[in-house]
Write a protein that holds these residues in place. Structure first.
Motif, PDB file in Angstrom:
ATOM      1  N   UNK A 188     -21.538  11.788  28.790  1.00  0.00           N
ATOM      2  CA  UNK A 188     -22.688  12.636  29.043  1.00  0.00           C
ATOM      3  C   UNK A 188     -23.669  12.830  27.960  1.00  0.00           C
ATOM      4  N   UNK A 189     -23.105  12.946  26.688  1.00  0.00           N
ATOM      5  CA  UNK A 189     -24.135  13.059  25.654  1.00  0.00           C
ATOM      6  C   UNK A 189     -24.981  11.884  25.225  1.00  0.00           C
ATOM      7  N   UNK A 190     -24.266  10.601  25.368  1.00  0.00           N
ATOM      8  CA  UNK A 190     -25.186   9.580  25.010  1.00  0.00           C
ATOM      9  C   UNK A 190     -25.843   8.743  26.183  1.00  0.00           C
ATOM     10  N   UNK A 191     -25.575   8.962  27.393  1.00  0.00           N
ATOM     11  CA  UNK A 191     -26.210   8.157  28.308  1.00  0.00           C
ATOM     12  C   UNK A 191     -26.786   9.044  29.721  1.00  0.00           C
ATOM     13  N   UNK A 192     -27.911   8.778  29.839  1.00  0.00           N
ATOM     14  CA  UNK A 192     -28.646   9.366  31.197  1.00  0.00           C
ATOM     15  C   UNK A 192     -27.826   8.910  32.349  1.00  0.00           C
ATOM     16  N   UNK A 193     -26.953   9.987  32.928  1.00  0.00           N
ATOM     17  CA  UNK A 193     -26.128   9.449  34.232  1.00  0.00           C
ATOM     18  C   UNK A 193     -27.043   8.804  35.269  1.00  0.00           C
ATOM     19  N   UNK A 194     -28.211   9.448  35.768  1.00  0.00           N
ATOM     20  CA  UNK A 194     -28.928   8.739  36.785  1.00  0.00           C
ATOM     21  C   UNK A 194     -29.202   7.296  36.438  1.00  0.00           C
ATOM     22  N   UNK A 195     -29.873   6.907  35.196  1.00  0.00           N
ATOM     23  CA  UNK A 195     -30.046   5.476  34.938  1.00  0.00           C
ATOM     24  C   UNK A 195     -28.729   4.650  34.911  1.00  0.00           C
ATOM     25  N   UNK A 196     -27.486   5.571  34.552  1.00  0.00           N
ATOM     26  CA  UNK A 196     -26.474   4.443  34.630  1.00  0.00           C
ATOM     27  C   UNK A 196     -26.111   4.364  35.978  1.00  0.00           C
ATOM     28  N   UNK A 197     -26.055   5.130  37.053  1.00  0.00           N
ATOM     29  CA  UNK A 197     -25.707   5.189  38.413  1.00  0.00           C
ATOM     30  C   UNK A 197     -26.675   4.098  38.690  1.00  0.00           C
ATOM     31  N   UNK A 198     -28.092   3.934  38.475  1.00  0.00           N
ATOM     32  CA  UNK A 198     -28.904   3.003  38.926  1.00  0.00           C
ATOM     33  C   UNK A 198     -28.605   1.627  38.495  1.00  0.00           C
TER      34      UNK A 198
END
Length: 69
Positions: free
Chosen positions: A10-20
């Motif tokens: 959660x600190x390093x990655x945008x979760x919305x972008x990861x999901x995409x």
């Protein structure tokens, strides 16, 4: 996913972008990260590769996204 890995993700990655990037939905990703759903090895691999690509280090493995029982 362990609490430490979850916090780091959660600190390093945008979760919305990861999901995409992993071709899954944000709500399903949230369920996986919070150990409420398990995912296939294929999706776990996509999530790990995408997360590592987004933060340019090899921190996450597919096992991090598999459900911890």
């Amino acid at each position: 996913m362990t609490a430490e890995k979850k916090a780091e993700l959660k600190r390093l990655v945008k979760l919305k972008l990861l999901a995409h990037m992993a071709e899954t939905s944000l709500p399903y990703l949230s369920l996986i990260i919070n150990n409420h759903r398990s995912c296939s090895l294929d999706l776990a691999d996509k999530l790990a590769r995408s997360a590592n690509q987004l933060q340019s280090e090899l921190i996450f493995s597919p096992l991090d996204f598999m459900r911890n029982n």
